[in-house]
Design a protein around this motif. Sequence first.
Motif, PDB file in Angstrom:
ATOM      1  N   PRO A 108       0.807  -1.222   0.000  1.00 57.72           N
ATOM      2  CA  PRO A 108       0.000   0.000   0.000  1.00 57.72           C
ATOM      3  C   PRO A 108       0.843   1.276   0.000  1.00 57.72           C
ATOM      4  N   LEU A 109       2.126   1.189   0.385  1.00 59.53           N
ATOM      5  CA  LEU A 109       2.958   2.383   0.467  1.00 59.53           C
ATOM      6  C   LEU A 109       3.850   2.556  -0.765  1.00 59.53           C
ATOM      7  N   CYS A 110       4.697   1.540  -1.042  1.00 60.40           N
ATOM      8  CA  CYS A 110       5.655   1.672  -2.145  1.00 60.40           C
ATOM      9  C   CYS A 110       5.194   0.996  -3.438  1.00 60.40           C
ATOM     10  N   ARG A 111       4.079   0.358  -3.422  1.00 54.27           N
ATOM     11  CA  ARG A 111       3.500  -0.325  -4.574  1.00 54.27           C
ATOM     12  C   ARG A 111       4.391  -1.448  -5.095  1.00 54.27           C
ATOM     13  N   LYS A 112       5.234  -1.981  -4.262  1.00 54.45           N
ATOM     14  CA  LYS A 112       6.103  -3.072  -4.670  1.00 54.45           C
ATOM     15  C   LYS A 112       5.316  -4.365  -4.693  1.00 54.45           C
ATOM     16  N   LYS A 113       5.542  -5.127  -5.766  1.00 58.44           N
ATOM     17  CA  LYS A 113       4.805  -6.360  -5.927  1.00 58.44           C
ATOM     18  C   LYS A 113       5.596  -7.540  -5.369  1.00 58.44           C
TER      19      LYS A 113
END
Length: 214
Positions: free
Chosen positions: A16-21
């Motif tokens: 939700p913060l860095c959008r890292k998958k």
Amino acid sequence: ACLKAFEKFAGKKTCPLCRKKQYQTRVIHDGARLFKIKCITRIQACWRGYVVRKWYKNLRKTVPPQDSKLRKKFFEAKFQEISNRLLSSYDTNIDEFFSEIDSSVAASRNVLQQLEEKFAPLISETEWEKIQMQAFRQEIFDCPICIMPLYHITHPPSVFSENSNNRYSRQTVLLSCSHMFHQTCLQAFEEFSLGERLVCPLCRSCYQKKILEC
């Protein structure tokens, strides 16, 4: 729970913060542990405060303060507490209490009456003469009950009024308290009296009586 709800809402697994998958998750309990410690600290503080307040309250009840005004209030509260405790421990049935007093007084009267009847000395003729002279010195010529003139051997009818011999036919009785009455009046008073002991209508004292012969 919040992260799972976000993943379900987004439809993909991203931070939700860095959008890292493709991230990995690990459940930690530090927050819960800190919250428990904080709650325990608050509970301990409340309990210790309660214990201290209770101890201080008991101390105020047992140890008088040094200030004069506070000391006065302290002892006033103590006396009030003792009075309330005594009143609460007593039976406040007033009717029963008065009935017990009446029964005790009646029993005492019966005992005193029996003692007086048993040990009361008889009055001699000399004493009766003294009582009669004392009654004459009072100069009471009327019966206190019927307010009609008295007649006895020492005071003939001419002393009270003239030409009234028929009005003084009733006998006069002399009491040991030096009061005189008509015999019929005193007898009626004795029959009307509700008490067990006969008392003089004037001075309310017990008496012995003697009829004065006309």
